[in-house]
Design an enzyme around this catalytic site. Sequence first.
Site, PDB file in Angstrom:
ATOM      1  N   ASN A  31       2.225 -10.001  16.810  1.00 31.22           N
ATOM      2  CA  ASN A  31       1.333  -9.448  17.844  1.00 31.22           C
ATOM      3  C   ASN A  31      -0.108  -9.347  17.348  1.00 31.22           C
ATOM      4  O   ASN A  31      -0.986  -8.872  18.078  1.00 31.22           O
ATOM      5  CB  ASN A  31       1.839  -8.094  18.360  1.00 31.22           C
ATOM      6  N   ASP A  49       5.360  -9.083  20.947  1.00 33.03           N
ATOM      7  CA  ASP A  49       5.654  -7.826  20.269  1.00 33.03           C
ATOM      8  C   ASP A  49       7.137  -7.750  19.943  1.00 33.03           C
ATOM      9  O   ASP A  49       7.981  -8.190  20.730  1.00 33.03           O
ATOM     10  CB  ASP A  49       5.261  -6.679  21.202  1.00 33.03           C
ATOM     11  N   TYR A 139       8.030   6.030   5.445  1.00 29.35           N
ATOM     12  CA  TYR A 139       8.058   4.559   5.378  1.00 29.35           C
ATOM     13  C   TYR A 139       9.370   4.077   4.753  1.00 29.35           C
ATOM     14  O   TYR A 139      10.090   3.253   5.329  1.00 29.35           O
ATOM     15  CB  TYR A 139       6.850   4.050   4.584  1.00 29.35           C
ATOM     16  N   LEU A 188      -4.092  -0.993  -4.092  1.00 29.73           N
ATOM     17  CA  LEU A 188      -4.842  -0.858  -5.336  1.00 29.73           C
ATOM     18  C   LEU A 188      -5.662  -2.095  -5.687  1.00 29.73           C
ATOM     19  O   LEU A 188      -6.874  -1.982  -5.937  1.00 29.73           O
ATOM     20  CB  LEU A 188      -3.880  -0.531  -6.498  1.00 29.73           C
ATOM     21  N   ARG A 219       3.627   0.992 -11.369  1.00 30.63           N
ATOM     22  CA  ARG A 219       4.222   0.110 -10.369  1.00 30.63           C
ATOM     23  C   ARG A 219       4.537  -1.250 -10.991  1.00 30.63           C
ATOM     24  O   ARG A 219       3.975  -1.635 -12.009  1.00 30.63           O
ATOM     25  CB  ARG A 219       3.257  -0.098  -9.187  1.00 30.63           C
ATOM     26  N   GLY A 282       3.499  11.405  -1.148  1.00 31.32           N
ATOM     27  CA  GLY A 282       4.526  10.380  -0.906  1.00 31.32           C
ATOM     28  C   GLY A 282       4.650   9.355  -2.021  1.00 31.32           C
ATOM     29  O   GLY A 282       5.555   8.524  -1.991  1.00 31.32           O
TER      30      GLY A 282
HETATM   31  N1  UDP Z   1      -3.819   3.578  -5.808  1.00 30.31           N
HETATM   32  C1  UDP Z   1      -5.016   4.126  -6.238  1.00 30.31           C
HETATM   33  N2  UDP Z   1      -6.133   3.900  -5.484  1.00 30.31           N
HETATM   34  C2  UDP Z   1      -6.127   3.136  -4.352  1.00 30.31           C
HETATM   35  C3  UDP Z   1      -4.906   2.572  -3.942  1.00 30.31           C
HETATM   36  C4  UDP Z   1      -3.776   2.824  -4.682  1.00 30.31           C
HETATM   37  O1  UDP Z   1      -5.070   4.817  -7.256  1.00 30.31           O
HETATM   38  O2  UDP Z   1      -7.180   2.958  -3.700  1.00 30.31           O
HETATM   39  C5  UDP Z   1      -2.590   3.800  -6.610  1.00 30.31           C
HETATM   40  C6  UDP Z   1      -1.456   4.453  -5.838  1.00 30.31           C
HETATM   41  O3  UDP Z   1      -1.505   5.864  -5.931  1.00 30.31           O
HETATM   42  C7  UDP Z   1      -0.238   3.848  -6.550  1.00 30.31           C
HETATM   43  C8  UDP Z   1      -0.708   2.461  -6.983  1.00 30.31           C
HETATM   44  O4  UDP Z   1      -2.124   2.519  -6.986  1.00 30.31           O
HETATM   45  O5  UDP Z   1       0.044   4.591  -7.712  1.00 30.31           O
HETATM   46  C9  UDP Z   1      -0.246   1.358  -6.046  1.00 30.31           C
HETATM   47  O6  UDP Z   1      -0.592   1.737  -4.723  1.00 30.31           O
HETATM   48  P1  UDP Z   1      -0.568   0.707  -3.499  1.00 30.31           P
HETATM   49  O7  UDP Z   1      -1.113   1.441  -2.305  1.00 30.31           O
HETATM   50  O8  UDP Z   1      -1.268  -0.562  -3.889  1.00 30.31           O
HETATM   51  O9  UDP Z   1       0.960   0.361  -3.313  1.00 30.31           O
HETATM   52  P2  UDP Z   1       2.235   1.321  -3.065  1.00 30.31           P
HETATM   53  O10 UDP Z   1       2.835   1.546  -4.425  1.00 30.31           O
HETATM   54  O11 UDP Z   1       1.784   2.573  -2.393  1.00 30.31           O
HETATM   55  O12 UDP Z   1       3.121   0.509  -2.193  1.00 30.31           O
END
Ligand code: UDP
Length: 329
Positions: A31, A49, A139, A188, A219, A282
């Site tokens: 979509n 959709d 999520y 990130l 991660r 989260g």
């Molecule tokens: N993170 C951060 N700053 C940002 C985005 C993410 O420090 O602007 C950290 C986030 O807290 C996590 C890691 O980077 O520990 C990966 O986050 P991302 O949102 O890329 O992926 P997720 O693990 O949430 O799917």
Amino acid sequence: MVLILGGAGYVGSHTVRLMRELGREHIVYDNLSTGHQGAIEGSVLIKGDILDKEHLVKVMREYNVDSVIHFAAFSLVGESVTNPEKYYINNVYGTLCLLSAMKEAGVKNIIFSSTAAVYGDCPTMPITEEMPASPINPYGKTKLAVEFMIRDFCTAYGMKSVVLRYFNAAGAHVSGEIGEDHFPETHLIPNMLRATMGIGKGLTVFTSKDNEGDGTCVRDYIHVSDLASAHLLALDHLLCGGESKTYNLGSGNGYSVNEMLHAAERVTGKKVPYEYKGHREGDPYILVASPLKIEKELGWVRKYSSVEDIISTAWKWHNNRKNGYGDRE
Ligand code: UDP
């Protein structure tokens, strides 16, 4: 014919690209709420959709679809905490509409994008598929709910599924022609690289909840083209009559945000401007996959083994397309 739902999104478009490169028949259904037409040039796009079951049935019949790859979902942990309704409607009810449409149109195979977020805070690393799923954010809960739904449809209606639990999708196509472009961007690597390029306010680094490790979360970053190749292996597994499966998709290696900052500085030769903020609601402290099951059973081989290689491809994309696909903002 393979129907790719959400094929104009980040992981979807890299899978579409690989299908095109290999000359595999496919159509994209999207979509364009978060996806980009520019990400799937050369492929047929049907704008629609996932909540529109009748339209899905019509498309499946018209194109003689035998398999579905399902990427269509919202995927931001933080947003799912503040707006769970959006996530339950699109991710759970949307997939129910898709499964009902498949049942009605007689489509038997589904490959589903699940997530490491289904595991929640696991006590031991690396995470294997047998460990209990216990998501800590909406999520992850929506994705786990869909996994249950898919299994029940498979049992009752003779469908087959491969559930792929992604860890952190990262990087861009080697050409630099397609890559990650979310609005707003919350991930990130793009945020880190855009900060390096002087776009936006600089990077906000979120800390781990109880200051575990070096104070930032760990991660498992996996290249988006390696994710794409896993989808093709999963598809071929089902088309050859294979059983339903659930696999982790990660590298087995964990990196903290601080380590990723240093890797980005090595790749770009520039300092990343950043400041620490508190914990992001989260976020589990650590998520690292064991990828052994899919390596052993489907012969999955990753092309990108270091985070520097992954960040390099993202760096190429961001330099090539400073405004991403240029269709937002
Ligand atoms: N993170 C951060 N700053 C940002 C985005 C993410 O420090 O602007 C950290 C986030 O807290 C996590 C890691 O980077 O520990 C990966 O986050 P991302 O949102 O890329 O992926 P997720 O693990 O949430 O799917």
